[in-house]
Scaffold this motif. Structure first.
Motif, mmCIF file in Angstrom:
data_model
loop_
_atom_site.group_PDB
_atom_site.id
_atom_site.type_symbol
_atom_site.label_atom_id
_atom_site.label_comp_id
_atom_site.label_asym_id
_atom_site.label_seq_id
_atom_site.Cartn_x
_atom_site.Cartn_y
_atom_site.Cartn_z
ATOM 1 N N PHE A 127 0.812 -1.215 0.000
ATOM 2 C CA PHE A 127 0.000 0.000 0.000
ATOM 3 C C PHE A 127 0.850 1.272 0.000
ATOM 4 O O PHE A 127 0.361 2.349 0.318
ATOM 5 C CB PHE A 127 -0.955 -0.002 1.193
ATOM 6 C CG PHE A 127 -2.016 -1.059 1.101
ATOM 7 C CD1 PHE A 127 -3.089 -0.918 0.235
ATOM 8 C CD2 PHE A 127 -1.927 -2.209 1.875
ATOM 9 C CE1 PHE A 127 -4.058 -1.896 0.147
ATOM 10 C CE2 PHE A 127 -2.899 -3.193 1.795
ATOM 11 C CZ PHE A 127 -3.970 -3.043 0.924
ATOM 12 N N GLY A 128 2.138 1.139 -0.346
ATOM 13 C CA GLY A 128 2.992 2.313 -0.482
ATOM 14 C C GLY A 128 3.797 2.670 0.736
ATOM 15 O O GLY A 128 4.523 3.683 0.727
ATOM 16 N N ASP A 129 3.709 1.887 1.790
ATOM 17 C CA ASP A 129 4.531 2.141 2.968
ATOM 18 C C ASP A 129 5.970 1.738 2.667
ATOM 19 O O ASP A 129 6.237 0.974 1.742
ATOM 20 C CB ASP A 129 3.993 1.350 4.162
ATOM 21 C CG ASP A 129 2.558 1.716 4.463
ATOM 22 O OD1 ASP A 129 2.334 2.706 5.172
ATOM 23 O OD2 ASP A 129 1.656 1.006 3.962
ATOM 24 N N ALA A 130 6.902 2.253 3.439
ATOM 25 C CA ALA A 130 8.322 1.982 3.181
ATOM 26 C C ALA A 130 8.980 1.421 4.431
ATOM 27 O O ALA A 130 9.797 2.080 5.074
ATOM 28 C CB ALA A 130 9.028 3.252 2.721
ATOM 29 N N ILE A 131 8.607 0.192 4.781
ATOM 30 C CA ILE A 131 9.203 -0.464 5.937
ATOM 31 C C ILE A 131 10.448 -1.202 5.459
ATOM 32 O O ILE A 131 10.363 -2.104 4.618
ATOM 33 C CB ILE A 131 8.232 -1.460 6.591
ATOM 34 C CG1 ILE A 131 6.859 -0.815 6.826
ATOM 35 C CG2 ILE A 131 8.827 -2.003 7.891
ATOM 36 C CD1 ILE A 131 6.861 0.348 7.758
ATOM 37 N N LEU A 155 5.171 0.237 11.146
ATOM 38 C CA LEU A 155 4.703 -1.100 10.829
ATOM 39 C C LEU A 155 3.218 -1.245 11.136
ATOM 40 O O LEU A 155 2.454 -1.794 10.326
ATOM 41 C CB LEU A 155 5.512 -2.135 11.618
ATOM 42 C CG LEU A 155 5.095 -3.597 11.451
ATOM 43 C CD1 LEU A 155 5.233 -4.041 9.998
ATOM 44 C CD2 LEU A 155 5.914 -4.489 12.377
ATOM 45 N N VAL A 156 2.789 -0.746 12.275
ATOM 46 C CA VAL A 156 1.378 -0.838 12.648
ATOM 47 C C VAL A 156 0.505 -0.103 11.640
ATOM 48 O O VAL A 156 -0.568 -0.589 11.250
ATOM 49 C CB VAL A 156 1.161 -0.298 14.073
ATOM 50 C CG1 VAL A 156 -0.335 -0.131 14.369
ATOM 51 C CG2 VAL A 156 1.803 -1.223 15.093
ATOM 52 N N LYS A 157 0.952 1.055 11.184
ATOM 53 C CA LYS A 157 0.178 1.810 10.189
ATOM 54 C C LYS A 157 0.016 1.002 8.901
ATOM 55 O O LYS A 157 -1.054 0.999 8.284
ATOM 56 C CB LYS A 157 0.866 3.147 9.891
ATOM 57 C CG LYS A 157 0.813 4.134 11.049
ATOM 58 C CD LYS A 157 1.578 5.415 10.716
ATOM 59 C CE LYS A 157 1.563 6.392 11.881
ATOM 60 N NZ LYS A 157 2.373 7.615 11.596
ATOM 61 N N ALA A 158 1.078 0.305 8.509
ATOM 62 C CA ALA A 158 1.004 -0.534 7.311
ATOM 63 C C ALA A 158 0.071 -1.717 7.542
ATOM 64 O O ALA A 158 -0.764 -2.055 6.686
ATOM 65 C CB ALA A 158 2.402 -1.016 6.924
#
Length: 206
Positions: free
Chosen positions: A20-24, A74-77
């Motif tokens: 979804f575009g997160d950068a973990i 991480l939680v947001k992702a």
């Protein structure tokens, strides 16, 4: 004309963590997990007292998302993945929300095993994979009807995946797996010399 339908489907969600575009960053997440494990004396003691192989923060740290910035990200992702899965499950939430209940680190060394279990008091459970050495244990899911099959014969060796009594899923680094919390699962023994690191979590309906 005869017809055969599948009833009461068990859903399993699988996606890349950053879909979804997160950068973990996987390397940063691995370093953070190892650092937390090294410093978490209460968690180490719990594992020793309970003969738990390797390390888990399940019984010691309940606020990873607040303590460590990468876990907050991480939680947001994960929230986005769980929202997508909940939509697919077609739950009637009755005005309530599905929210993170707990999140914890697992470090499974050679010979380590997580025996068969479920996650009571939550509705969606899952894991994201930080390291998966070649040959490390897949996750094993059990057909929830197994206890009611009584005199049924075993399935043939090449049975279709949806017909098997057990399903093994071998995730890759940065995969996210989600399932309903009543689904029994286990991690067979880690036969590699390297540690298998994952982050597991539960979401509740409130």
């Amino acid at each position: 004309m005869s017809q055969i339908n599948s009833l009461f489907v068990t859903r399993l969600y699988r996606a890349a963590l950053n879909e979804f575009g997160d950068a973990i960053d996987a390397n940063e997440l691995e370093t953070s997990c190892l650092s937390i494990a090294e410093d978490d004396e209460a968690g180490q003691q719990w594992c020793e007292d309970n003969d738990f192989p390797g390390y888990t923060s399940y019984a010691s740290l309940t606020d990873l998302g607040w303590r460590f910035p990468i876990f907050e990200d991480l939680v947001k992702a994960l929230d986005k993945h769980v929202a997508a899965f909940v939509k697919d499950l077609e739950f009637d939430l009755d005005g309530k929300e599905v929210v993170l209940d707990n999140i914890w680190i697992n470090i499974l060394p050679q010979g380590g095993i997580h025996t068969s279990h479920i996650h009571p008091h939550s509705i969606v459970s899952g894991t994201t994979y930080v390291t998966m050495p070649e040959g490390a244990s897949a996750i094993k899911f059990e057909d929830p009807r197994s206890q009611m099959m009584m005199a049924a014969p075993t399935r043939i060796a090449n049975a279709r995946p949806e017909m098997r009594n057990f399903t093994y899923i071998k995730p890759e680094v940065s995969d996210v797996l989600l399932w309903e919390s009543w689904l029994r699962h286990e991690v067979p023994m880690n036969m590699t010399e390297e540690e298998r690191i994952s982050v597991s979590f539960n979401y509740a309906w409130r």
